[in-house]
Enzyme design. Sequence first.
Site, PDB file in Angstrom:
ATOM      1  N   SER A 134       0.822  -1.213   0.000  1.00 18.23           N
ATOM      2  CA  SER A 134       0.000   0.000   0.000  1.00 18.23           C
ATOM      3  C   SER A 134       0.852   1.258   0.000  1.00 18.23           C
ATOM      4  O   SER A 134       1.920   1.298   0.628  1.00 18.23           O
ATOM      5  CB  SER A 134      -0.860  -0.010   1.265  1.00 18.23           C
ATOM      6  N   GLU A 136       0.277   3.656   1.693  1.00 19.81           N
ATOM      7  CA  GLU A 136       0.358   4.135   3.089  1.00 19.81           C
ATOM      8  C   GLU A 136       1.738   3.825   3.689  1.00 19.81           C
ATOM      9  O   GLU A 136       2.126   4.429   4.686  1.00 19.81           O
ATOM     10  CB  GLU A 136      -0.715   3.473   3.950  1.00 19.81           C
ATOM     11  N   TYR A 158      -1.539   0.574  10.569  1.00 18.01           N
ATOM     12  CA  TYR A 158      -1.867  -0.067   9.290  1.00 18.01           C
ATOM     13  C   TYR A 158      -0.644  -0.047   8.372  1.00 18.01           C
ATOM     14  O   TYR A 158      -0.245  -1.071   7.807  1.00 18.01           O
ATOM     15  CB  TYR A 158      -3.042   0.685   8.629  1.00 18.01           C
TER      16      TYR A 158
HETATM   17  P1  GDP Z   1      -6.553   6.230   3.163  1.00 15.83           P
HETATM   18  O1  GDP Z   1      -5.653   7.105   2.368  1.00 15.83           O
HETATM   19  O2  GDP Z   1      -6.341   4.786   2.881  1.00 15.83           O
HETATM   20  O3  GDP Z   1      -6.544   6.496   4.618  1.00 15.83           O
HETATM   21  O4  GDP Z   1      -8.044   6.505   2.582  1.00 15.83           O
HETATM   22  P2  GDP Z   1      -9.281   7.372   3.148  1.00 15.83           P
HETATM   23  O5  GDP Z   1     -10.247   7.485   2.012  1.00 15.83           O
HETATM   24  O6  GDP Z   1      -9.817   6.789   4.425  1.00 15.83           O
HETATM   25  O7  GDP Z   1      -8.641   8.805   3.510  1.00 15.83           O
HETATM   26  C1  GDP Z   1      -8.022   9.602   2.551  1.00 15.83           C
HETATM   27  C2  GDP Z   1      -7.704  10.953   3.155  1.00 15.83           C
HETATM   28  O8  GDP Z   1      -8.910  11.670   3.371  1.00 15.83           O
HETATM   29  C3  GDP Z   1      -6.998  10.898   4.516  1.00 15.83           C
HETATM   30  O9  GDP Z   1      -5.905  11.803   4.491  1.00 15.83           O
HETATM   31  C4  GDP Z   1      -8.053  11.366   5.501  1.00 15.83           C
HETATM   32  O10 GDP Z   1      -7.527  12.061   6.646  1.00 15.83           O
HETATM   33  C5  GDP Z   1      -8.842  12.334   4.635  1.00 15.83           C
HETATM   34  N1  GDP Z   1     -10.190  12.561   5.154  1.00 15.83           N
HETATM   35  C6  GDP Z   1     -10.749  13.764   5.429  1.00 15.83           C
HETATM   36  N2  GDP Z   1     -11.978  13.609   5.923  1.00 15.83           N
HETATM   37  C7  GDP Z   1     -12.232  12.285   5.979  1.00 15.83           C
HETATM   38  C8  GDP Z   1     -13.357  11.514   6.400  1.00 15.83           C
HETATM   39  O11 GDP Z   1     -14.368  12.023   6.853  1.00 15.83           O
HETATM   40  N3  GDP Z   1     -13.227  10.148   6.286  1.00 15.83           N
HETATM   41  C9  GDP Z   1     -12.111   9.559   5.771  1.00 15.83           C
HETATM   42  N4  GDP Z   1     -12.063   8.234   5.648  1.00 15.83           N
HETATM   43  N5  GDP Z   1     -11.041  10.272   5.387  1.00 15.83           N
HETATM   44  C10 GDP Z   1     -11.092  11.613   5.480  1.00 15.83           C
END
Ligand code: GDP
Length: 334
Positions: A134, A136, A158
């Site tokens: 990933s 990440e 993670y």
């Molecule tokens: P990730 O990159 O695998 O963690 O995928 P996500 O879709 O969960 O998050 C992508 C980015 O969106 C991260 O930097 C989060 O901090 C940001 N983000 C902002 N607001 C939100 C929210 O309400 N939910 C999630 N899941 N992410 C958010």
Amino acid sequence: MPKRALITGITGQDGSYLAEHLLGLGYQVWGLIRGQANPRKSRISRMCADLSFVDGDMMDEGSLVSAVDKVQPDEVYNLAAISFVPLSWSQAELVTEINGMGVLRMLEAIRIVSGLDKSRTATTGQIRFYQASSSEMFGAVEETPQHETTLFHPRSPYGVAKVYGHFITRNYRESFGMYGVSGILFNHESPRRGTEFVTRKITLAAANIKLGRQDKLHLGNLDAQRDWGYAGDYVKAMHLMLQQDEPTDYVVGTGHMHSVRDAVRIAFEAVDLDWREHVVVDPELVRPAEVETLCANPARAHAELGWRPSVDFVELIRMMVEADLRQATREQEY
Ligand code: GDP
């Protein structure tokens, strides 16, 4: 003889797209299913009628040995993971068990069933292994864009667990001559994405707000930037990685970065609404350690796999909004 593939994480977004892709290529495909009466099994069965199932759990080595022995796969795709990053702070040990140790267990199952040892001679043919690494793992990025040899700096339990999975896959390649590769996939989305992930949370909210079923959308960090692509494209790269002469790891992404705010703007524009009237920034949704930006350099995947994404960011968000609108409209009519 058709090729045989075993997919872990079959009930997730990528599992369904990969199963469809491999079945379309003429493979026989098995999905590893955990637990008794797994409620997600019926959904994936409806999507892929020709899919078979085999029992197994990433926490149980014996069950993985049995599954690999029963299926006798040519290719194993390890997509099983707890994939929602925020959960990894509250259940760090569980996430490490599944996303990290689970990879080792599957590698061991393959090694045992194929009779691989230090002499590097498999007795029952080579089982090729794909590990879902990933972006990440890059976390607090050491350089931009990120490529296969960019240093990792994970920012969540993670990400740390995924780094273990990445290196143990490489180690089995180097120790036992196993054909094992990691695909370092950047964020990939689709109408099948879980609603806890930010893109789908946004597109579902845009559809619901348009239909008057919701008024506000609570989000965390709007400035976070990601390289978002379409999951249907990314599973094709997984398959291509297992068809090469030499196993190696690949970065898969679009090479373009957008912010959460961009995603919101495009989604709300698609339903003729002004996002500023509906979005509320909620500090509770900001993460303890954030990954601010991620952007892929997919040059190796372009050159060696001939892989290219077919859907750009605007098309992706619109596709998701349209699917959510269709679904929400159906629900309203029902
Ligand atoms: P990730 O990159 O695998 O963690 O995928 P996500 O879709 O969960 O998050 C992508 C980015 O969106 C991260 O930097 C989060 O901090 C940001 N983000 C902002 N607001 C939100 C929210 O309400 N939910 C999630 N899941 N992410 C958010």
